[in-house]
Scaffold this active site. Sequence first.
Site, PDB file in Angstrom:
ATOM      1  N   GLY A  50      24.731  30.113 -14.415  1.00  0.00           N
ATOM      2  CA  GLY A  50      25.321  28.855 -14.873  1.00  0.00           C
ATOM      3  C   GLY A  50      26.839  28.828 -14.898  1.00  0.00           C
ATOM      4  O   GLY A  50      27.434  27.844 -15.332  1.00  0.00           O
TER       5      GLY A  50
ATOM      6  N   ASN B 113      20.427  26.635  -9.462  1.00  0.00           N
ATOM      7  CA  ASN B 113      19.969  25.521 -10.288  1.00  0.00           C
ATOM      8  C   ASN B 113      21.154  24.680 -10.764  1.00  0.00           C
ATOM      9  O   ASN B 113      21.337  23.537 -10.367  1.00  0.00           O
ATOM     10  CB  ASN B 113      19.161  26.074 -11.482  1.00  0.00           C
ATOM     11  N   THR B 114      22.023  25.303 -11.571  1.00  0.00           N
ATOM     12  CA  THR B 114      23.109  24.556 -12.202  1.00  0.00           C
ATOM     13  C   THR B 114      24.060  23.933 -11.182  1.00  0.00           C
ATOM     14  O   THR B 114      24.558  22.818 -11.394  1.00  0.00           O
ATOM     15  CB  THR B 114      23.878  25.479 -13.158  1.00  0.00           C
TER      16      THR B 114
ATOM     17  N   LYS C 128       9.288  35.228 -10.816  1.00  0.00           N
ATOM     18  CA  LYS C 128      10.687  35.644 -10.887  1.00  0.00           C
ATOM     19  C   LYS C 128      10.893  36.370 -12.216  1.00  0.00           C
ATOM     20  O   LYS C 128      10.816  35.766 -13.289  1.00  0.00           O
ATOM     21  CB  LYS C 128      11.623  34.430 -10.806  1.00  0.00           C
TER      22      LYS C 128
ATOM     23  N   ALA D 126      21.977  33.079  -8.986  1.00  0.00           N
ATOM     24  CA  ALA D 126      22.871  32.778 -10.110  1.00  0.00           C
ATOM     25  C   ALA D 126      24.342  32.925  -9.742  1.00  0.00           C
ATOM     26  O   ALA D 126      24.734  33.842  -9.027  1.00  0.00           O
ATOM     27  CB  ALA D 126      22.580  33.656 -11.319  1.00  0.00           C
ATOM     28  N   GLY D 127      25.125  31.983 -10.248  1.00  0.00           N
ATOM     29  CA  GLY D 127      26.578  32.072 -10.149  1.00  0.00           C
ATOM     30  C   GLY D 127      27.209  31.241  -9.052  1.00  0.00           C
ATOM     31  O   GLY D 127      28.425  31.104  -8.999  1.00  0.00           O
TER      32      GLY D 127
END
Lengths: 263, 65
Positions: free
Chosen positions: A166, A214-215, A105, A192-193
């Site tokens: 995040g 992830n977050t 990635k 992301a987001g």
Amino acid sequence: MTNSHTDKFTIAGSKYSSRLLVGTGKYKNSEETKSAIDKSGAEIVTVAIRRTNIGQEKNAPNLLDIIPPDKYTILPNTAGCYDAASAVRTCRLARELLNGHDLVKLEVLADEKTLFPNITQTLDAAKELVDDNFKVMVYTTDDPIIAKRLEEIGCVAVMPLAAPIGSGLGIQNPYNIRTIVENASVPIIVDAGVGTASDASIAMELGCDGVLMNTAIAEAKNPILMASAMKKAIQAGREAYLAGRMPKRAYASASSPIDGRFF
Amino acid sequence: MKVLLNGSSYSIENNCSIVALIKNLELNGKYAVEINQTIIPRSEYSNQKINSGDKIEIVQAIGGG
């Protein structure tokens, strides 16, 4: 007939059943990491490459023991790289670390506040990595022109952000994401987001091939329950996309017949 | 002799190999090694001698998104 059992997607020649890709950062401990990833059903799991902590915690569990490469497709990232050279260097170390595994990635960042990608450096790094036989999944902005350019360079998947890494803000520009999907001939993965399950569903309803997060899982109050929610949200969004949603109307359309009324 | 190991000064015996260094460090799990920004393949760990002042990086996979 397409159903969730036959609806696989392909990245760099490998087929995957789960369209949820997950990270391994920000968890409280290795048990929570393992449980959340198990529950998410993810097959592709990102890791970061960092200095070994010399002289500390000799018996600390190794991440690759928790997510063994024979069970998961490990996706090393270049998080924290702000130029093409350090990203390429990180990928080469990752390939050595993972015995020649060449799926990476790529993310080259531009700014600490937004963690938006540095697109010129990302393009340079992508070219160098593709020339060096890496299979590159690339993090980028939601710019359809750049997404196409990254595909033309030879990236195996293009991964536009929904919102800053995040941030949990959800998909800020669904029209751009849809345009990117329409133009693409490689998998498009929102990276992301995403903040909660409905964000993941929206990405899939737009026709994305998958979502990397992830977050949203790791920082949920109950990460393991959120991992389960995300798995279902991805499946629901995908099935809704395949089913084809009803058209939107400005006014009502009765569901019960007018004929046969006795009143 | 002294080397720069993961950004910190570290003392090892002269003519030490990577195998010996790793044994000294009691590393477990998977890692990759770079000397002066050149990756050393695992198959070379016993042959590759370390020189005074070398900049050595030993990296591993950790949690990340």
